[in-house]
Design a protein around this motif. Structure first.
Motif, PDB file in Angstrom:
ATOM      1  N   ILE A 277     -15.962  75.673 -50.861  1.00 41.36           N
ATOM      2  CA  ILE A 277     -14.625  76.278 -50.819  1.00 41.36           C
ATOM      3  C   ILE A 277     -14.683  77.743 -51.236  1.00 41.36           C
ATOM      4  N   PHE A 278     -15.516  78.032 -52.220  1.00 39.06           N
ATOM      5  CA  PHE A 278     -15.537  79.355 -52.843  1.00 39.06           C
ATOM      6  C   PHE A 278     -16.594  80.274 -52.217  1.00 39.06           C
ATOM      7  N   LEU A 279     -17.320  79.756 -51.239  1.00 38.43           N
ATOM      8  CA  LEU A 279     -18.394  80.527 -50.616  1.00 38.43           C
ATOM      9  C   LEU A 279     -18.171  80.761 -49.123  1.00 38.43           C
ATOM     10  N   GLN A 280     -17.489  79.850 -48.457  1.00 41.46           N
ATOM     11  CA  GLN A 280     -17.185  80.037 -47.035  1.00 41.46           C
ATOM     12  C   GLN A 280     -15.896  80.843 -46.931  1.00 41.46           C
ATOM     13  N   LYS A 281     -16.031  82.089 -46.577  1.00 38.94           N
ATOM     14  CA  LYS A 281     -14.898  83.009 -46.624  1.00 38.94           C
ATOM     15  C   LYS A 281     -13.826  82.641 -45.599  1.00 38.94           C
ATOM     16  N   ASN A 282     -12.584  82.863 -46.010  1.00 37.37           N
ATOM     17  CA  ASN A 282     -11.428  82.734 -45.127  1.00 37.37           C
ATOM     18  C   ASN A 282     -11.286  81.327 -44.555  1.00 37.37           C
ATOM     19  N   ASN A 283     -11.622  80.326 -45.355  1.00 36.61           N
ATOM     20  CA  ASN A 283     -11.505  78.957 -44.860  1.00 36.61           C
ATOM     21  C   ASN A 283     -10.053  78.489 -44.897  1.00 36.61           C
ATOM     22  N   GLN A 284      -9.814  77.283 -44.380  1.00 36.44           N
ATOM     23  CA  GLN A 284      -8.468  76.779 -44.154  1.00 36.44           C
ATOM     24  C   GLN A 284      -7.673  76.526 -45.428  1.00 36.44           C
ATOM     25  N   GLU A 285      -8.321  76.554 -46.579  1.00 30.86           N
ATOM     26  CA  GLU A 285      -7.620  76.297 -47.837  1.00 30.86           C
ATOM     27  C   GLU A 285      -7.056  77.569 -48.467  1.00 30.86           C
ATOM     28  N   VAL A 286      -7.559  78.720 -48.064  1.00 26.27           N
ATOM     29  CA  VAL A 286      -7.200  79.983 -48.709  1.00 26.27           C
ATOM     30  C   VAL A 286      -5.824  80.454 -48.242  1.00 26.27           C
ATOM     31  N   ILE A 287      -4.948  80.708 -49.205  1.00 22.94           N
ATOM     32  CA  ILE A 287      -3.616  81.235 -48.915  1.00 22.94           C
ATOM     33  C   ILE A 287      -3.542  82.721 -49.228  1.00 22.94           C
ATOM     34  N   PHE A 288      -4.121  83.126 -50.351  1.00 17.26           N
ATOM     35  CA  PHE A 288      -4.105  84.545 -50.737  1.00 17.26           C
ATOM     36  C   PHE A 288      -5.341  84.818 -51.560  1.00 17.26           C
ATOM     37  N   GLN A 289      -5.993  85.936 -51.296  1.00 20.49           N
ATOM     38  CA  GLN A 289      -7.250  86.242 -51.959  1.00 20.49           C
ATOM     39  C   GLN A 289      -7.418  87.745 -52.101  1.00 20.49           C
ATOM     40  N   LYS A 290      -8.369  88.114 -52.949  1.00 23.49           N
ATOM     41  CA  LYS A 290      -8.834  89.489 -53.012  1.00 23.49           C
ATOM     42  C   LYS A 290     -10.200  89.501 -52.351  1.00 23.49           C
TER      43      LYS A 290
END
Length: 587
Positions: A277-290
């Motif tokens: 989850i924390f390594l595959q960028k822009n995956n389906q779980e991400v809502i907002f990120q830096k």
């Protein structure tokens, strides 16, 4: 008036329009007229506001987890054991500098060169950002001045504004985020994927309203409402948190990451799935990120790689403590206490067998596979006659192929992990040892699992829809690969623990401790504990034994004390420059 704009820009934003302006004027000579007459410069102004939302991978070797029951800071010169409301990570009144810049944009955007549709969108983004700034203030200090227009620097007396109540700030956030949602886009294209959408605004609303409901339910009103929220408003805030979370769920634009594990068929590896989850960028779980990249890097690996794997400097900063490890249940639903007293094991795998796969994905323990080898954690070796050999970097006399102490310790001295555990979350073993300050993992601020847990908690606390609460928490548990809860097992304790382990080391726990008002129970002159493995030599091979360690060298031998005043941060610095500011209780 001149506006100085300081930012780090991606090269793709340096359009010809910007170049034309910069060819004429240095960056510190760009005027109001220049900014609002250029769509590109307005965009850059907004980028700077985004960049100063107080989220992201830490730029120092101290993390929020060090203030919680997640981790101990092992460095000899750093001890975070008290004054939790007066720590650098819990202070931030300089947010008003950026609130003013947001207010300038909102005042000027109407007369800019943008189309009416663009003006509404940019204003909505700015209102979301400003709401985030205010959320950072209210979660730290309680009620703070709501300054919604750019103040004139020509009238110093008008700059001294008194505090609004905590309830007024949360009510503002609720209204502001709903109104921003109306003018934000449903989704973004790839070029602006990390900017606010309707779901982003509702995610912030869900988090803020959950906090407000908790403060009303578990806190008390003081200073005529400058801190605290009336108890009768708890359910209304929980209901707003539920509605905002449900808005995101019903949108069906996000989902739990399940690329490497299918909860329905139970095929795949749930630990590897959670880690990814924390390594595959822009995956389906991400809502907002830096977002980070080779052009914009951070130092997470530098400060967190375990001893023996670090590139040179630092490492080890977030050393998970035993109570955190035992918060992870077993797959079959048993509580997570480890059964090690008086026992011997052929391998550490035996002790940790059946643990929640999120533990494996989050924490490194003795013999965890990591970059090219297993992590080697043991405090010493007992010889066949019972003599303990525990000299660092010295060979074991009976078997010189073995060091007396593991390559990753634990050691009693030095800036190394001392709990018997290291952090794994966000570290990428597939990438090798990351050079100092060259990490590029994105920082995920909102992800879908948090939304489900917010829905579960808000629904439970306000008794809105317990079936929906159970369904939401079990979606998270099913994805983790552990036994779902029954209706009878849906308790406040289980909901809070689920949030603790799912969101561990993601900068959520400290604020949860505060809003639940449990800090004074967790740390009341408390020594945190670790778990040290030892090897027992049999003459031909080795057994593992484990011993609980408490006090020195953990936390440099000091107990932790969370005082009542720590539920709200110290405003002494701000009150010194604003005579209208009343400090929080106890400070």
């Amino acid at each position: 008036m001149r506006i100085k704009i300081v930012f780090v820009l991606l090269s793709t934003l340096l359009s010809s329009c910007i170049k034309d302006v910069l060819d004429r004027k240095p960056m510190d000579r760009i005027s109001d007229a220049d900014v609002w007459s250029s769509a590109a410069l307005i965009d850059l102004y907004l980028v700077a506001l985004y960049d100063n939302i107080p989220i992201g991978h830490a730029r120092s070797n101290t993390f929020e987890s060090n203030l919680t029951d997640e981790a101990s800071h092992p460095y000899a010169g750093i001890t975070v054991v008290n004054n939790y409301g007066d720590h650098g990570l819990t202070l931030n009144t300089n947010m008003y500098t950026w609130i003013r810049r947001a207010n300038v944009l909102l005042a000027q955007i109407g007369s800019s060169v943008l189309s009416e549709e663009e003006k509404r969108r940019i204003a909505a983004e700015c209102r979301f950002i400003r709401a985030y700034y205010y959320f950072d203030l209210v979660k730290k200090y309680g009620g703070m001045p709501l300054i919604l227009e750019a103040q004139s620097l020509d009238d110093p007396d008008a700059l001294f504004v008194s505090r609004n109540t905590e309830d007024e700030v949360y009510a503002f956030l609720m209204k502001e985020l709903d109104e921003a949602t109306a003018d934000l886009p449903e989704q973004r294209d790839a070029g602006s994927a990390n900017r606010a959408t309707k779901a982003t605004a509702q995610a912030l609303k869900a988090r803020a309203m959950l906090y407000a409901g908790s403060i009303a339910k578990f806190g008390s009103v003081q200073l005529n409402g400058l801190v605290g929220i009336p108890a009768e408003k708890a359910n209304a805030y929980f209901n707003e948190a539920y509605k905002a979370a449900k808005y995101i769920v019903d949108s069906e634009k996000f989902a739990l990451f399940d690329n490497l594990y299918d909860p329905e068929t139970k095929s795949g590896d749930p630990a590897a799935n959670f880690e990814a989850i924390f390594l595959q960028k822009n995956n389906q779980e991400v809502i907002f990120q830096k977002a980070y990249s080779a052009d914009k890097m951070h130092s997470y690996d530098t400060f967190n790689l375990p001893d023996g794997f670090k590139p040179g400097c630092c490492g080890n900063s977030q050393a998970p403590i035993l109570s955190m490890v035992e918060s992870y249940e077993y797959i079959d639903g048993r509580t997570g206490e480890l059964d090690f007293e008086g026992k011997e094991f052929d391998s550490p795998d035996e002790l940790f067998a059946g643990k929640d796969p999120r533990f494996t994905a989050t924490v490194l323990r003795s013999e965890s596979p990591f970059i090219g080898r297993n992590v080697q954690i043991y405090r010493g070796i007992y010889d066949t006659d019972g003599t303990l050999y525990s000299t660092r970097n010295a060979p074991f006399e009976a078997d010189p192929s073995m060091l007396q102490v593991g390559r990753e310790g634990p050691y009693t001295l030095g800036d190394v992990g001392k709990t018997g555990f290291y952090l794994k979350k966000y570290l990428d073993p597939a990438g090798g040892i990351v050079p100092e300050s060259r990490s590029t993992q994105n920082y995920i601020d909102f992800r879908y699992a948090e939304i489900l847990l917010t829905l579960a908690e808000a629904s439970f606390e306000a008794d809105i829809d317990l079936a929906a609460s159970l369904n939401a928490i079990n979606q998270v548990r099913n994805r983790a690969g552990i036994k779902p809860l029954t209706a009878a097992e849906l308790t406040r304790e289980r909901i809070r623990n689920e949030r603790k382990v799912e969101l561990a080391f993601e900068d959520k726990r400290f604020w949860d401790i505060k809003r639940y008002r449990i800090g004074t129970d967790i740390f009341r002159n408390t020594y945190v504990s670790g778990l040290w493995p030892y090897l027992k030599y049999t003459g031909s091979d080795y057994k593992y034994i484990f011993k609980r360690v408490s006090g020195a060298p953990l936390d440099n031998g000091q107990p932790r004390v969370f005082q009542e005043r720590d539920y709200y941060s110290n405003l002494a610095g701000y009150s010194a420059s604003n005579r209208q500011i009343v400090n929080n209780p106890g400070w």
